[in-house]
Enzyme design. Structure first.
Site, PDB file in Angstrom:
ATOM      1  N   ASN A  64      -5.649  -7.476  -9.820  1.00 16.85           N
ATOM      2  CA  ASN A  64      -4.987  -6.486 -10.428  1.00 16.85           C
ATOM      3  C   ASN A  64      -5.282  -6.082 -11.507  1.00 16.85           C
ATOM      4  O   ASN A  64      -6.375  -6.986 -12.633  1.00 16.85           O
ATOM      5  CB  ASN A  64      -3.629  -6.574 -10.473  1.00 16.85           C
ATOM      6  CG  ASN A  64      -3.222  -6.857  -8.706  1.00 16.85           C
ATOM      7  OD1 ASN A  64      -3.103  -6.228  -8.317  1.00 16.85           O
ATOM      8  ND2 ASN A  64      -2.314  -8.290  -8.907  1.00 16.85           N
ATOM      9  N   CYS A  73      -5.709  -4.380   0.018  1.00 21.75           N
ATOM     10  CA  CYS A  73      -5.894  -3.375  -0.824  1.00 21.75           C
ATOM     11  C   CYS A  73      -5.962  -2.718  -0.018  1.00 21.75           C
ATOM     12  O   CYS A  73      -7.364  -2.021   0.245  1.00 21.75           O
ATOM     13  CB  CYS A  73      -6.197  -2.977  -2.441  1.00 21.75           C
ATOM     14  SG  CYS A  73      -6.181  -1.066  -2.872  1.00 21.75           S
ATOM     15  N   GLY A  74      -5.402  -1.581   1.320  1.00 27.44           N
ATOM     16  CA  GLY A  74      -5.504  -0.587   1.789  1.00 27.44           C
ATOM     17  C   GLY A  74      -6.954   0.376   1.784  1.00 27.44           C
ATOM     18  O   GLY A  74      -8.114   0.616   1.838  1.00 27.44           O
ATOM     19  N   ASN A  75      -6.605   1.238  -0.009  1.00 29.22           N
ATOM     20  CA  ASN A  75      -8.017   2.300   0.101  1.00 29.22           C
ATOM     21  C   ASN A  75      -8.589   1.268  -0.435  1.00 29.22           C
ATOM     22  O   ASN A  75      -9.654   1.981  -0.317  1.00 29.22           O
ATOM     23  CB  ASN A  75      -6.911   2.782  -1.798  1.00 29.22           C
ATOM     24  CG  ASN A  75      -5.509   3.511  -0.780  1.00 29.22           C
ATOM     25  OD1 ASN A  75      -5.879   4.257  -0.128  1.00 29.22           O
ATOM     26  ND2 ASN A  75      -5.018   3.587  -1.331  1.00 29.22           N
ATOM     27  N   GLU A 215       3.036  -1.095  -8.320  1.00 32.34           N
ATOM     28  CA  GLU A 215       1.972  -1.814  -7.696  1.00 32.34           C
ATOM     29  C   GLU A 215       2.511  -3.189  -8.907  1.00 32.34           C
ATOM     30  O   GLU A 215       2.200  -2.859  -9.611  1.00 32.34           O
ATOM     31  CB  GLU A 215       1.093  -1.278  -7.469  1.00 32.34           C
ATOM     32  CG  GLU A 215       0.438  -0.743  -6.331  1.00 32.34           C
ATOM     33  CD  GLU A 215      -0.868  -0.469  -6.362  1.00 32.34           C
ATOM     34  OE1 GLU A 215      -1.869  -1.594  -6.115  1.00 32.34           O
ATOM     35  OE2 GLU A 215      -1.641  -0.042  -5.281  1.00 32.34           O
ATOM     36  N   ARG A 216       2.635  -4.261  -7.917  1.00 34.84           N
ATOM     37  CA  ARG A 216       2.874  -5.305  -9.502  1.00 34.84           C
ATOM     38  C   ARG A 216       1.602  -5.762 -10.027  1.00 34.84           C
ATOM     39  O   ARG A 216       0.599  -5.379  -9.421  1.00 34.84           O
ATOM     40  CB  ARG A 216       2.707  -6.521  -8.055  1.00 34.84           C
ATOM     41  CG  ARG A 216       2.605  -7.242  -6.792  1.00 34.84           C
ATOM     42  CD  ARG A 216       3.064  -8.122  -6.378  1.00 34.84           C
ATOM     43  NE  ARG A 216       1.474  -9.108  -5.390  1.00 34.84           N
ATOM     44  CZ  ARG A 216       1.715  -9.545  -4.601  1.00 34.84           C
ATOM     45  NH1 ARG A 216       2.436 -10.093  -4.532  1.00 34.84           N
ATOM     46  NH2 ARG A 216       0.107  -9.999  -3.710  1.00 34.84           N
ATOM     47  N   CYS A 224      -1.136   4.212  -2.754  1.00 32.39           N
ATOM     48  CA  CYS A 224      -1.371   2.190  -2.055  1.00 32.39           C
ATOM     49  C   CYS A 224      -1.191   2.462  -0.926  1.00 32.39           C
ATOM     50  O   CYS A 224      -0.798   2.692   0.408  1.00 32.39           O
ATOM     51  CB  CYS A 224      -0.176   1.604  -2.449  1.00 32.39           C
ATOM     52  SG  CYS A 224      -0.070   0.165  -2.236  1.00 32.39           S
ATOM     53  N   GLY A 225      -2.632   2.230   0.056  1.00 27.87           N
ATOM     54  CA  GLY A 225      -3.106   1.972   1.528  1.00 27.87           C
ATOM     55  C   GLY A 225      -1.709   0.878   2.382  1.00 27.87           C
ATOM     56  O   GLY A 225      -1.244   1.580   3.201  1.00 27.87           O
TER      57      GLY A 225
END
Length: 280
Positions: A64, A73-75, A215-216, A224-225
């Site tokens: 992060n 992370c999906g994206n 998002e943390r 966010c995916g």
């Protein structure tokens, strides 16, 4: 030390990508913060290293913007797929990527120029058992439509993990909701021992949702995916949608399907913004 990098984004969820398949590049949390800084660095929601893997073709090692590590992370994984194909690291249009959630299989769709434009990811099965999300909760039943209190107000939430924890909350108008005020409070709520990503969702139509994500370790992002996957799962569990859902986010649109066999499939674009060399 000079490092080659590529800036990529999936519907506005942007990261600095570093090819570590030939050189085992490791950066400190402070260096990752520096690269992620949008004023004094390259700028992004974090840094993703592409490494060799013993269990897949490649490994996605993700951090992060505050320097903390993240499982998934999906994206980001869609962009990893585009990177390894477009940069000639693989000719396989269905590469396997090792993530904190396990090994994921991608399906790369190329355009007329031979470059990857769209990616479908088999995100695997959602995790609903409280101790595995994780969430501090009594019993082993999934946490669906339960109450969390913030600043004296009650919100109904559903807890889902897609390899990283998510708290899904439905609101009347997500676009007008104070995400930056309420998001960090829920992120750090005692319910969530590893903190949590928070999705604020409003219903736009039949099988059509609008999502904002806190998002943390990063704050609000354009997309966010894994959050969109968690939102789809939560929507089905709460009887709000069917199994195939369109989700609009501030950065673009994702199509999510939770199949009967348990796997969640995410489809969306992946784009390369620019590349360069940075002194770190």
């Amino acid at each position: 030390m000079k490092i080659n990098f590529t800036k990529m984004e999936g519907i506005g969820n942007d990261y600095v990508y570093i090819d570590a398949t030939k050189n085992d590049i490791r950066l400190s949390p402070e260096q990752i913060q520096k690269l992620s800084d949008r004023n004094f660095g390259i700028g992004g929601d974090g840094v993703i290293f592409i490494r060799n893997s013993n269990s897949g073709e490649f490994q996605m090692d993700m951090y992060n913007s505050d320097g903390s590590s993240s499982e998934m992370c999906g994206n980001g994984v869609r962009c990893v797929g585009k990177f390894v194909y477009d940069h000639g690291l693989t000719k396989n249009q269905k590469p396997t990527i090792e993530t904190g959630k396990g090994v994921l299989t991608l399906d790369l769709k190329t355009g007329t120029n031979g470059k990857v434009e769209m990616v479908t990811v088999d995100m695997g099965e959602p995790i609903l058992k409280p101790s595995l999300v994780p969430i501090v909760w009594k019993g082993d039943e999934p946490v669906i439509n339960q109450v969390i209190e913030v600043q004296g107000k009650q919100y109904h939430f559903t807890a889902v993990s897609m390899g990283n924890p998510h708290c899904v909350i439905y609101v009347d108008d997500a676009d007008d909701f104070p995400v930056r005020e309420i998001g960090p409070i829920i992120e750090n709520h005692p319910f969530f021992p590893r903190r949590v990503n928070v999705e604020f969702v409003s219903i736009k139509g039949k099988d059509h949702l609008y999502q904002r994500t806190w998002e943390r370790g990063t704050g609000e992002t354009l997309a966010c995916g894994t959050g969109a996957c968690a939102v789809t799962v939560a929507s089905i569990l709460n009887g709000k949608t069917g199994r195939s859902v369109r989700i609009d986010l501030r950065g673009g649109t994702l199509h999510i399907e939770w199949q009967e066999n348990g796997s969640v499939f995410m489809t969306g674009p992946a784009k390369e913004v620019f590349s360069g060399e940075v002194e770190i």
